[in-house]
Design a protein around this motif. Structure first.
Motif, PDB file in Angstrom:
ATOM      1  N   VAL A  13      82.808  30.857 -60.004  1.00 45.40           N
ATOM      2  CA  VAL A  13      83.194  29.573 -58.977  1.00 45.40           C
ATOM      3  C   VAL A  13      83.218  30.793 -57.645  1.00 45.40           C
ATOM      4  O   VAL A  13      82.550  32.203 -57.276  1.00 45.40           O
ATOM      5  CB  VAL A  13      84.962  30.052 -59.202  1.00 45.40           C
ATOM      6  N   GLU A  14      82.889  30.348 -56.765  1.00 46.04           N
ATOM      7  CA  GLU A  14      82.456  30.493 -55.221  1.00 46.04           C
ATOM      8  C   GLU A  14      82.416  29.212 -54.553  1.00 46.04           C
ATOM      9  O   GLU A  14      83.355  28.768 -54.467  1.00 46.04           O
ATOM     10  CB  GLU A  14      81.027  30.609 -55.137  1.00 46.04           C
ATOM     11  N   ASP A  15      82.884  29.947 -52.940  1.00 43.72           N
ATOM     12  CA  ASP A  15      82.884  29.499 -51.946  1.00 43.72           C
ATOM     13  C   ASP A  15      82.155  28.570 -52.205  1.00 43.72           C
ATOM     14  O   ASP A  15      80.817  28.544 -51.983  1.00 43.72           O
ATOM     15  CB  ASP A  15      83.189  30.074 -50.992  1.00 43.72           C
ATOM     16  N   GLY A  16      82.347  26.721 -51.444  1.00 47.13           N
ATOM     17  CA  GLY A  16      81.352  26.280 -51.755  1.00 47.13           C
ATOM     18  C   GLY A  16      80.799  26.088 -50.212  1.00 47.13           C
ATOM     19  O   GLY A  16      81.554  26.678 -48.966  1.00 47.13           O
ATOM     20  N   ASP A  17      79.386  25.494 -49.971  1.00 45.21           N
ATOM     21  CA  ASP A  17      79.123  25.514 -48.258  1.00 45.21           C
ATOM     22  C   ASP A  17      79.023  23.730 -48.495  1.00 45.21           C
ATOM     23  O   ASP A  17      78.441  23.176 -49.142  1.00 45.21           O
ATOM     24  CB  ASP A  17      77.751  25.577 -48.413  1.00 45.21           C
ATOM     25  N   LEU A  18      79.434  23.693 -47.116  1.00 47.95           N
ATOM     26  CA  LEU A  18      80.273  22.204 -46.721  1.00 47.95           C
ATOM     27  C   LEU A  18      78.336  21.491 -46.679  1.00 47.95           C
ATOM     28  O   LEU A  18      78.540  20.217 -46.631  1.00 47.95           O
ATOM     29  CB  LEU A  18      80.645  21.942 -45.330  1.00 47.95           C
ATOM     30  N   LEU A  56      86.725  24.964 -49.673  1.00 46.20           N
ATOM     31  CA  LEU A  56      86.472  23.737 -50.764  1.00 46.20           C
ATOM     32  C   LEU A  56      85.739  24.986 -51.817  1.00 46.20           C
ATOM     33  O   LEU A  56      85.216  26.028 -51.319  1.00 46.20           O
ATOM     34  CB  LEU A  56      84.729  23.129 -50.787  1.00 46.20           C
ATOM     35  N   GLN A  57      86.204  25.871 -52.731  1.00 49.91           N
ATOM     36  CA  GLN A  57      85.726  26.485 -53.909  1.00 49.91           C
ATOM     37  C   GLN A  57      84.923  25.334 -54.998  1.00 49.91           C
ATOM     38  O   GLN A  57      85.544  24.457 -55.459  1.00 49.91           O
ATOM     39  CB  GLN A  57      86.899  27.386 -54.670  1.00 49.91           C
ATOM     40  N   VAL A  58      83.747  26.025 -55.560  1.00 52.15           N
ATOM     41  CA  VAL A  58      83.005  25.156 -56.151  1.00 52.15           C
ATOM     42  C   VAL A  58      82.395  25.984 -57.369  1.00 52.15           C
ATOM     43  O   VAL A  58      82.445  27.507 -58.329  1.00 52.15           O
ATOM     44  CB  VAL A  58      81.563  24.462 -56.007  1.00 52.15           C
ATOM     45  N   VAL A  68      79.385  21.101 -61.573  1.00 55.10           N
ATOM     46  CA  VAL A  68      80.308  21.323 -62.091  1.00 55.10           C
ATOM     47  C   VAL A  68      82.308  20.987 -61.650  1.00 55.10           C
ATOM     48  O   VAL A  68      82.493  19.863 -63.001  1.00 55.10           O
ATOM     49  CB  VAL A  68      80.348  21.142 -63.774  1.00 55.10           C
ATOM     50  N   GLY A  69      82.511  21.521 -60.592  1.00 54.26           N
ATOM     51  CA  GLY A  69      84.167  21.109 -60.631  1.00 54.26           C
ATOM     52  C   GLY A  69      84.017  21.481 -59.157  1.00 54.26           C
ATOM     53  O   GLY A  69      83.354  22.332 -58.817  1.00 54.26           O
ATOM     54  N   THR A  70      85.099  21.170 -58.942  1.00 52.46           N
ATOM     55  CA  THR A  70      85.589  21.490 -57.316  1.00 52.46           C
ATOM     56  C   THR A  70      87.429  21.720 -57.075  1.00 52.46           C
ATOM     57  O   THR A  70      88.253  21.156 -58.439  1.00 52.46           O
ATOM     58  CB  THR A  70      85.556  20.579 -56.412  1.00 52.46           C
ATOM     59  N   ALA A 111      90.491  30.986 -58.544  1.00 53.42           N
ATOM     60  CA  ALA A 111      90.236  31.768 -57.185  1.00 53.42           C
ATOM     61  C   ALA A 111      90.505  30.662 -55.877  1.00 53.42           C
ATOM     62  O   ALA A 111      90.092  30.674 -54.861  1.00 53.42           O
ATOM     63  CB  ALA A 111      88.510  31.154 -58.028  1.00 53.42           C
ATOM     64  N   ALA A 112      90.791  29.413 -56.345  1.00 53.29           N
ATOM     65  CA  ALA A 112      91.143  28.675 -55.398  1.00 53.29           C
ATOM     66  C   ALA A 112      92.603  29.137 -54.117  1.00 53.29           C
ATOM     67  O   ALA A 112      92.764  29.490 -52.721  1.00 53.29           O
ATOM     68  CB  ALA A 112      91.091  27.182 -55.301  1.00 53.29           C
ATOM     69  N   CYS A 113      93.651  29.491 -55.107  1.00 53.65           N
ATOM     70  CA  CYS A 113      94.595  29.641 -55.732  1.00 53.65           C
ATOM     71  C   CYS A 113      94.606  31.121 -54.583  1.00 53.65           C
ATOM     72  O   CYS A 113      94.839  31.428 -53.182  1.00 53.65           O
ATOM     73  CB  CYS A 113      95.920  29.519 -55.360  1.00 53.65           C
ATOM     74  N   GLU A 114      93.708  32.262 -54.763  1.00 55.21           N
ATOM     75  CA  GLU A 114      93.317  32.944 -54.584  1.00 55.21           C
ATOM     76  C   GLU A 114      93.477  33.289 -53.245  1.00 55.21           C
ATOM     77  O   GLU A 114      93.118  34.081 -52.013  1.00 55.21           O
ATOM     78  CB  GLU A 114      92.817  34.560 -55.454  1.00 55.21           C
TER      79      GLU A 114
END
Length: 345
Positions: A13-18, A56-58, A68-70, A111-114
């Motif tokens: 999981v990582e920060d998404g690049d818009l 956005l987390q991906v 495969v997920g967001t 990851a999104a929450c933290e």
């Protein structure tokens, strides 16, 4: 969660690049969430164009790092009394069907929450029944419920479910007349509220508000309301403003969405200078004139506002839970006020 053969160790999981990950995120939504045509517009509106921005987390899989997920977080300005808070609204939690393992889903949600709590005071969301065990496991607490409230304006369609058609029409007409008389008495000609429909919010009608209670509320201004409703690609909204003939500033307003013959109230406010009964009576008159058979609102309200809706004839149909997580052990609020304004769709 279904058991699939893909090993959890291959997920990250990582920060998404818009700019880079937009197409991958939209593809996941189209495959998982439906509403295929509106997903790209939702991405641009919610993540790129929001006044406060969004995170956005991906979830990536395999050596190619395919999305495969967001999990998204929209930033919202909120207030408890005179204290301003920054909140994160959980949105767009989606995982492709071949990757719906419990481990990766938890990893993505955590990851999104933290990540959000590093930048805000609290995170909240509206999980469906299947997701409730997951958010509880991540430390979210149940803080309230969004109740769907409906007020019938034309009763015959409802009575036909229980009575023969002739009796339903007669009984419905009698009830409709009684309610029109009630609303007319609440809005007598000598005190009539003027109604004005607008396609965009009026700046003067939405000054900053400070309340002396411990209720968590989303802050509203003309810019945010314009983005949330007027510029939404997901539905068409109009604003109904009510004012006294001698006053320039509205004393009540409603953000409305027409859904067939139902007028849905996405957001509203009464000032201290108007009786909620009078404002709701005028709202009902406007809805009847437009050919609507019912009013509907989904909300979580302080008791005084909820009681005003019940007295007007709103009845609860269903509920959805609201869960939140915040810094520390004690919640920074004792209650919440939320409407569709505080959601992402």
């Amino acid at each position: 969660m279904s058991a699939e053969p893909a090993p959890e160790a291959t997920y990250s999981v990582e920060d998404g690049d818009l700019a880079r990950d937009g197409e991958g995120a939209v593809a996941v939504w189209r495959a998982s969430l439906g509403q295929v045509e509106g997903r790209a517009a939702k991405f641009a509106w919610f993540y790129r164009d929001a006044p406060a921005g969004a995170l956005l987390q991906v979830l990536r899989f395999g050596p190619g790092g395919d999305v495969v997920g967001t999990a998204g977080v929209g930033w919202r300005a909120m207030r408890v009394g005179d204290r301003r808070l920054r909140a994160g609204l959980l949105a767009d939690m989606a995982v492709l069907s071949g990757h719906r393992l419990l481990g990766p889903a938890l990893q993505l949600q955590r990851a999104a929450c933290e990540r959000a709590l590093q930048q805000c005071d609290l995170v909240y969301g509206f999980p469906n029944q299947n997701a409730v065990p997951v958010v509880k496991r991540l430390g979210y607490r149940h803080v309230g419920d969004m109740a769907l409230l409906v007020c019938a304006l034309r009763h015959a369609p409802y009575l036909e479910r229980m009575l023969p058609a002739p009796l339903a029409r007669l009984g419905g007409a009698t009830l409709d007349l009684a309610l029109r008389l009630r609303d007319g008495l609440r809005d007598l000609p000598r005190r009539t509220l003027e109604a004005e429909w607008q396609d965009a919010p009026l700046a003067e009608a939405h000054p900053p508000q400070v309340h002396d209670d411990a209720i968590l509320r989303g802050e509203r201004d003309a810019e945010t309301l314009d983005w949330r409703f007027s510029r939404s690609p997901l539905a068409a909204f109009r604003f109904l403003y009510l004012r006294r003939p001698s006053e320039a500033t509205p004393c009540a307003w409603f953000a409305c969405q027409r859904d067939g013959d139902v007028l849905r109230i996405a957001d509203f406010r009464f000032t201290a200078t108007v009786s909620p009964a009078r404002a709701l009576a005028r709202l009902s008159r406007e809805a009847r004139a437009a050919g609507c058979r019912a009013l509907a609102i989904e909300c979580c309200l302080p008791e005084a506002e909820a009681a005003a809706l019940r007295r007007h004839g709103f009845r609860e149909r269903q509920r959805r839970p609201i869960y939140a997580r915040w810094h520390g052990d004690a919640a920074p609020f004792t209650g919440i006020r939320m409407t569709a304004f505080d959601e992402d769709e």
